[in-house]
Design a protein around this motif. Structure first.
Motif, PDB file in Angstrom:
ATOM      1  N   VAL A  25     -39.295  62.905  57.277  1.00 33.96           N
ATOM      2  CA  VAL A  25     -39.550  61.501  57.005  1.00 33.96           C
ATOM      3  C   VAL A  25     -38.389  60.847  56.287  1.00 33.96           C
ATOM      4  N   SER A  26     -37.896  61.472  55.213  1.00 34.42           N
ATOM      5  CA  SER A  26     -36.935  60.785  54.365  1.00 34.42           C
ATOM      6  C   SER A  26     -35.508  61.249  54.537  1.00 34.42           C
ATOM      7  N   ALA A  27     -35.293  62.415  55.091  1.00 37.01           N
ATOM      8  CA  ALA A  27     -33.938  62.911  55.313  1.00 37.01           C
ATOM      9  C   ALA A  27     -34.018  64.179  56.129  1.00 37.01           C
ATOM     10  N   VAL A  28     -33.008  64.395  56.966  1.00 36.99           N
ATOM     11  CA  VAL A  28     -32.961  65.629  57.724  1.00 36.99           C
ATOM     12  C   VAL A  28     -31.771  66.444  57.270  1.00 36.99           C
ATOM     13  N   ASN A 256     -46.218  64.961  48.915  1.00 40.20           N
ATOM     14  CA  ASN A 256     -44.823  65.205  48.581  1.00 40.20           C
ATOM     15  C   ASN A 256     -43.974  63.995  48.943  1.00 40.20           C
ATOM     16  N   PHE A 257     -44.248  63.411  50.106  1.00 40.86           N
ATOM     17  CA  PHE A 257     -43.547  62.190  50.506  1.00 40.86           C
ATOM     18  C   PHE A 257     -43.735  61.086  49.467  1.00 40.86           C
ATOM     19  N   PHE A 258     -44.941  60.975  48.908  1.00 45.10           N
ATOM     20  CA  PHE A 258     -45.242  59.982  47.888  1.00 45.10           C
ATOM     21  C   PHE A 258     -44.741  60.382  46.503  1.00 45.10           C
ATOM     22  N   ALA A 259     -44.191  61.597  46.368  1.00 40.93           N
ATOM     23  CA  ALA A 259     -43.687  62.100  45.084  1.00 40.93           C
ATOM     24  C   ALA A 259     -44.778  62.135  44.026  1.00 40.93           C
TER      25      ALA A 259
END
Length: 286
Positions: A25-28, A256-259
């Motif tokens: 989602v946020s980085a590969v 985890n995406f939402f921290a």
């Protein structure tokens, strides 16, 4: 080996197999072609938009909470709007032509337009589904939303008085290209109002990239403690939203995406491995 600024910080943290959605989602992983990275980012946010499409959660940033002795902030979404107020409030935006790069679902753009009485605010995002959501839910006549690439902005040089970029640049395949484009579309004397997370060892490189592009650093602040406080205060709301809306098998990924408290990103911010930085960068008048 230390990462470069084109290696998004979340991808450099060690990951267990169950956390791969965050990377998608946020980085590969560093080394993938930019086109591949864009596909991962577009797909990941499209999935999140699907789950939240009918939920009033327009700000998806980590948030900002005042610490003891700091003034309270405005906004009916206190943490997400609080981050926007702290970042955008660094300049007088009344009557100004403003661009937000990476506007997401538009909650921040709508808040800034109201709170700071902008002349017009253009929100740009790579996700066409996010732009569709913005156009449907934010009808303020001062707002317009367009789909586009942060590294190839579809605007003429010197068009904007201010550019806003909040918690978005870590997704970009080339941060220097984004910075160069922000510099290009600003009028002389205009400002880039920037906030995002970086690994501790990346901050000097980030500052150098702003200067190399021609910006003058007017303000620099680490707001990590405020962001961590917001995450901890907002975790119950986020966890309940995930519990109600996300399939059980994917709930830990989305938290985890939402921290959320206890996630890798939250712990990295809490422990100082990641820092959340705010900059005001000014394009010289001459």
């Amino acid at each position: 080996m230390s990462s470069t600024m084109t290696d998004p910080p979340r991808a450099t943290l060690e990951r267990r197999p169950a956390q791969k959605l965050l990377d998608a989602v946020s980085a590969v992983a560093p080394g993938l072609r930019p086109a591949t990275q864009r596909l991962f980012i577009r797909g990941g946010y499209a999935v999140v938009n699907r789950w939240l499409n009918d939920v009033d959660a327009a700000c998806m940033n980590y948030g900002y909470a005042p610490l003891e002795g700091q003034p309270a902030l405005d906004g009916d979404e206190p943490f997400g709007h609080g981050l926007y107020e702290h970042v955008a409030g660094a300049r007088d935006l009344a009557g100004q032509e403003v661009l937000e790069i990476g506007c997401g679902r538009g909650g921040g753009a709508a808040f800034v337009a109201r709170r700071f009485d902008v002349g017009r605010l253009t929100g740009l995002d790579f996700s066409e589904k996010s732009i569709a959501y913005c156009r449907e839910h934010h009808r303020d006549p001062r707002l317009r939303f367009v789909a586009g690439d942060a590294e190839q902005l579809p605007f003429s040089a010197g068009f904007f008085d201010a550019v806003l970029n909040v918690e978005s640049s870590h997704c970009y395949p080339s941060v220097p290209k984004f910075i160069a484009e922000a510099f290009r579309v600003l009028r002389p004397g205009g400002a880039l109002l920037f906030a995002d997370l970086r690994l501790e060892e990346q901050i000097d490189d980030l500052r150098a990239q702003f200067v190399d592009a021609g910006f003058e650093v007017a303000e620099e602040e680490r707001i990590t403690a405020n962001v961590v406080r917001a995450l901890e205060l907002d975790t119950p709301r986020r966890a309940e939203l995930v519990r109600r809306r996300v399939p059980r098998a994917l709930q830990s990924y989305v938290l985890n995406f939402f921290a959320a408290t206890g996630s890798d990103v939250h712990e990295a911010l809490r422990d100082g491995d990641l820092e959340y930085v705010r900059f005001v960068l000014v394009k010289p008048s001459s």
